[in-house]
Design a protein around this motif. Structure first.
Motif, PDB file in Angstrom:
ATOM      1  N   ARG A 146       0.668  -0.994  -0.345  1.00  7.84           N
ATOM      2  CA  ARG A 146      -0.226   0.057  -0.110  1.00  7.84           C
ATOM      3  C   ARG A 146       1.180   1.441  -0.383  1.00  7.84           C
ATOM      4  N   PHE A 147       2.082   1.209   0.834  1.00 17.95           N
ATOM      5  CA  PHE A 147       3.061   2.313   0.837  1.00 17.95           C
ATOM      6  C   PHE A 147       3.956   2.263  -0.265  1.00 17.95           C
ATOM      7  N   LEU A 148       4.002   1.712  -0.932  1.00 16.10           N
ATOM      8  CA  LEU A 148       5.188   1.760  -2.139  1.00 16.10           C
ATOM      9  C   LEU A 148       3.585   1.972  -3.524  1.00 16.10           C
ATOM     10  N   HIS A 149       2.517   1.553  -3.647  1.00 20.47           N
ATOM     11  CA  HIS A 149       1.895   1.753  -4.425  1.00 20.47           C
ATOM     12  C   HIS A 149       0.845   3.340  -4.415  1.00 20.47           C
ATOM     13  N   LYS A 150       0.912   4.164  -2.907  1.00 21.98           N
ATOM     14  CA  LYS A 150       0.465   5.537  -2.776  1.00 21.98           C
ATOM     15  C   LYS A 150       1.955   6.074  -3.855  1.00 21.98           C
ATOM     16  N   TYR A 151       3.306   5.744  -3.211  1.00 18.69           N
ATOM     17  CA  TYR A 151       3.997   6.855  -3.674  1.00 18.69           C
ATOM     18  C   TYR A 151       4.748   6.273  -5.478  1.00 18.69           C
ATOM     19  N   ASN A 152       3.694   5.540  -6.469  1.00 21.48           N
ATOM     20  CA  ASN A 152       3.795   5.762  -7.060  1.00 21.48           C
ATOM     21  C   ASN A 152       5.424   4.796  -7.216  1.00 21.48           C
ATOM     22  N   LEU A 153       5.758   3.855  -5.934  1.00 19.31           N
ATOM     23  CA  LEU A 153       6.758   2.803  -6.678  1.00 19.31           C
ATOM     24  C   LEU A 153       6.317   1.519  -6.796  1.00 19.31           C
ATOM     25  N   PRO A 154       7.124   0.208  -7.386  1.00 21.45           N
ATOM     26  CA  PRO A 154       6.910  -1.093  -8.268  1.00 21.45           C
ATOM     27  C   PRO A 154       6.962  -1.239  -6.803  1.00 21.45           C
ATOM     28  N   LEU A 155       5.771  -2.433  -6.874  1.00 23.18           N
ATOM     29  CA  LEU A 155       5.825  -3.907  -5.472  1.00 23.18           C
ATOM     30  C   LEU A 155       6.878  -4.860  -5.785  1.00 23.18           C
ATOM     31  N   GLN A 156       7.637  -4.853  -6.787  1.00 20.13           N
ATOM     32  CA  GLN A 156       8.606  -5.584  -7.514  1.00 20.13           C
ATOM     33  C   GLN A 156       9.661  -5.886  -7.961  1.00 20.13           C
ATOM     34  N   SER A 157      10.838  -6.092  -7.186  1.00 16.95           N
ATOM     35  CA  SER A 157      11.895  -5.661  -8.064  1.00 16.95           C
ATOM     36  C   SER A 157      12.496  -7.182  -8.902  1.00 16.95           C
ATOM     37  N   LYS A 158      13.403  -6.536 -10.045  1.00 17.30           N
ATOM     38  CA  LYS A 158      13.899  -7.753 -10.743  1.00 17.30           C
ATOM     39  C   LYS A 158      15.739  -7.370 -10.472  1.00 17.30           C
ATOM     40  N   LYS A 159      16.361  -8.756 -10.763  1.00 17.33           N
ATOM     41  CA  LYS A 159      18.108  -7.986 -10.528  1.00 17.33           C
ATOM     42  C   LYS A 159      17.953  -7.396 -12.445  1.00 17.33           C
ATOM     43  N   PHE A 160      19.359  -7.029 -12.015  1.00 20.42           N
ATOM     44  CA  PHE A 160      19.405  -5.862 -13.504  1.00 20.42           C
ATOM     45  C   PHE A 160      19.823  -6.887 -15.024  1.00 20.42           C
ATOM     46  N   LYS A 161      20.444  -7.809 -14.141  1.00 21.74           N
ATOM     47  CA  LYS A 161      20.856  -8.967 -15.585  1.00 21.74           C
ATOM     48  C   LYS A 161      19.665  -9.521 -16.035  1.00 21.74           C
ATOM     49  N   HIS A 162      18.541  -9.946 -15.112  1.00 21.38           N
ATOM     50  CA  HIS A 162      17.167  -9.917 -16.286  1.00 21.38           C
ATOM     51  C   HIS A 162      16.448  -9.385 -16.398  1.00 21.38           C
ATOM     52  N   VAL A 163      16.703  -7.952 -15.937  1.00 18.19           N
ATOM     53  CA  VAL A 163      16.203  -6.676 -16.881  1.00 18.19           C
ATOM     54  C   VAL A 163      16.566  -6.716 -18.000  1.00 18.19           C
ATOM     55  N   ALA A 164      18.312  -7.240 -18.394  1.00 21.25           N
ATOM     56  CA  ALA A 164      18.799  -6.820 -19.063  1.00 21.25           C
ATOM     57  C   ALA A 164      18.311  -7.509 -20.475  1.00 21.25           C
ATOM     58  N   GLU A 165      18.461  -8.978 -20.504  1.00 24.37           N
ATOM     59  CA  GLU A 165      18.039 -10.129 -21.017  1.00 24.37           C
ATOM     60  C   GLU A 165      16.868 -10.502 -21.417  1.00 24.37           C
ATOM     61  N   LEU A 166      15.804  -9.533 -21.037  1.00 23.64           N
ATOM     62  CA  LEU A 166      14.549  -9.565 -21.358  1.00 23.64           C
ATOM     63  C   LEU A 166      14.627  -8.288 -23.026  1.00 23.64           C
ATOM     64  N   ALA A 167      15.605  -7.301 -22.347  1.00 23.44           N
ATOM     65  CA  ALA A 167      16.009  -6.239 -22.989  1.00 23.44           C
ATOM     66  C   ALA A 167      16.469  -6.667 -24.475  1.00 23.44           C
ATOM     67  N   ILE A 168      17.783  -7.038 -24.278  1.00 18.91           N
ATOM     68  CA  ILE A 168      18.226  -8.152 -25.567  1.00 18.91           C
ATOM     69  C   ILE A 168      17.494  -8.991 -26.537  1.00 18.91           C
ATOM     70  N   ARG A 169      16.759  -9.540 -26.200  1.00 21.78           N
ATOM     71  CA  ARG A 169      15.679 -10.606 -26.308  1.00 21.78           C
ATOM     72  C   ARG A 169      14.571  -9.446 -27.231  1.00 21.78           C
ATOM     73  N   GLU A 170      14.076  -8.632 -26.631  1.00 20.47           N
ATOM     74  CA  GLU A 170      12.927  -7.772 -27.076  1.00 20.47           C
ATOM     75  C   GLU A 170      13.532  -6.931 -28.759  1.00 20.47           C
TER      76      GLU A 170
END
Length: 394
Positions: free
Chosen positions: A62-86
């Motif tokens: 509820r706190f994260l949602h109130k201040y428009n912050l993400p509810l989930q976090s991901k490691k940089f490597k996971h997101v970077a590999e997803l960006a590469i695939r895209e």
């Protein structure tokens, strides 16, 4: 098949705990003010512990949602590999930018090894400064502005991927700086070096032992000659040119000039090609049976939605820069007198230098022709001030 059982309600029914057999852990779910349900595991078997964890998750969410912050976090490597695939998917579909190859290489070679285990939403400006210092130590020299710009563009692609999936917010993107060592001049070729290139391109082309190698070198030869006689950027700007983008332009004295419409880094523009580009385009045309049945004028009038720069098998290639590097090593022209490596982009700078040296085209006209600013022309070619007269672009 998983079966839900043992439903329990806490916080006046706002948080629901339940079990899914055969899983022994208590799960929880709750709805936030945006009406979206969120589910997670408490990772506890004992109900009292599960309630404590579930309510803590609920309050934090509820706190994260109130201040428009993400509810989930991901490691940089996971997101970077997803960006590469895209980016790879867009390239395969023919809608990706040529520069994506540079981003992908930068992400795999430099960014992932450094930031891999860091949560993408926790990267700070200090982390970026440490990355810059680390790269400086590896290269044993200050980073150039162009290198930092490439890192920043690659990082932005990763951050955009994370934002689009709710793993970070825009406010969490750290400030990116590209303040590095600025080159006073950009690697180009002298007139004498250019003469060597013209002579040796055909020789090198015929030295290819395999058909695919000869076809690649054949295409490279015309690609190099056209880039140097138009000033267009290698990569997206030139690789996306189709026959429908080439037209004849006639001036008031009925003189004809080839005009090519390009769309790249600075948007769409039309440039005038030097007269010898006609020879190179006709040579490309002659390699394809379906094009060779027409005269060149008929080819232009047909407005074909077909790429100009293709191998004989009809496919485009992303390996021209590597092939050009091999050629430069072959003729001993890879490095300029300052020790910097030359690439296909050096042909654009060669065009600018030779055009300014020729006569009566000023920097304003040259800037429009090349799709850049007067400031950039003055910045990189100010050493030619004594020879800023050019006769023509063609």
């Amino acid at each position: 098949m998983k079966v839900i059982h043992d439903l329990k309600y806490v916080r006046d029914g706002e948080v629901v705990l339940f079990k899914k057999s055969p899983n022994r852990f208590w799960q929880c779910r709750f709805k936030l003010p945006n009406s979206k349900w969120h589910r997670c595991s408490t990772k506890h078997i004992h109900f009292d512990y599960a309630v404590k964890v579930a309510t803590e998750i609920y309050d934090e969410s509820r706190f994260l949602h109130k201040y428009n912050l993400p509810l989930q976090s991901k490691k940089f490597k996971h997101v970077a590999e997803l960006a590469i695939r895209e980016m790879e998917k867009e390239l395969d579909m023919g809608i990706g930018k040529i520069v994506y190859h540079t981003y992908i290489s930068s992400i795999r070679t430099h960014l992932i090894p450094f930031f891999a285990k860091k949560s993408v939403d926790k990267i700070t400006q200090l982390d970026l400064l440490n990355f810059k210092a680390n790269q400086t130590r590896k290269l044993n020299r200050p980073l150039k502005t162009s290198t930092l710009t490439n890192y920043n563009s690659s990082l932005n692609r990763i951050f955009d991927t994370a934002i689009s999936r709710g793993w970070m917010s825009k406010s969490q993107v750290p400030p990116l700086s590209n303040k590095g060592v600025k080159g006073e001049r950009r690697p180009a070729f002298s007139v004498d070096e250019w003469k060597v290139i013209i002579r040796q391109l055909k020789t090198w082309q015929n030295m290819g032992q395999k058909t695919i190698t000869r076809d690649m070198r054949e295409l490279l030869r015309d690609y190099v000659l056209i880039l140097t006689n138009t000033g267009m950027r290698y990569g997206t700007e030139s690789q996306n040119i189709k026959w429908k983008h080439i037209n004849w332009f006639m001036d008031k004295d009925s003189n004809r000039y080839l005009m090519i419409a390009v769309d790249g880094k600075t948007g769409r523009r039309e440039l005038i090609a030097r007269h010898n580009v006609l020879v190179y385009l006709k040579r490309i045309q002659s390699r394809f049976d379906d094009l060779n049945t027409m005269t060149f004028d008929e080819l232009l009038e047909a407005k074909l939605d077909v790429y100009v720069f293709r191998l004989r098998n009809g496919l485009q290639t992303n390996n021209l820069n590597q092939s050009f590097e091999q050629f430069l090593k072959f003729v001993g022209l890879l490095k300029d007198k300052f020790g910097d490596n030359r690439t296909l982009y050096s042909l654009r700078h060669t065009y600018a230098t030779m055009t300014l040296m020729r006569g009566q085209v000023g920097i304003h006209d040259l800037a429009r022709q090349m799709g850049t600013s007067v400031v950039m022309i003055e910045k990189h070619y100010s050493h030619l001030n004594s020879a800023m007269k050019a006769k023509s672009f063609s």
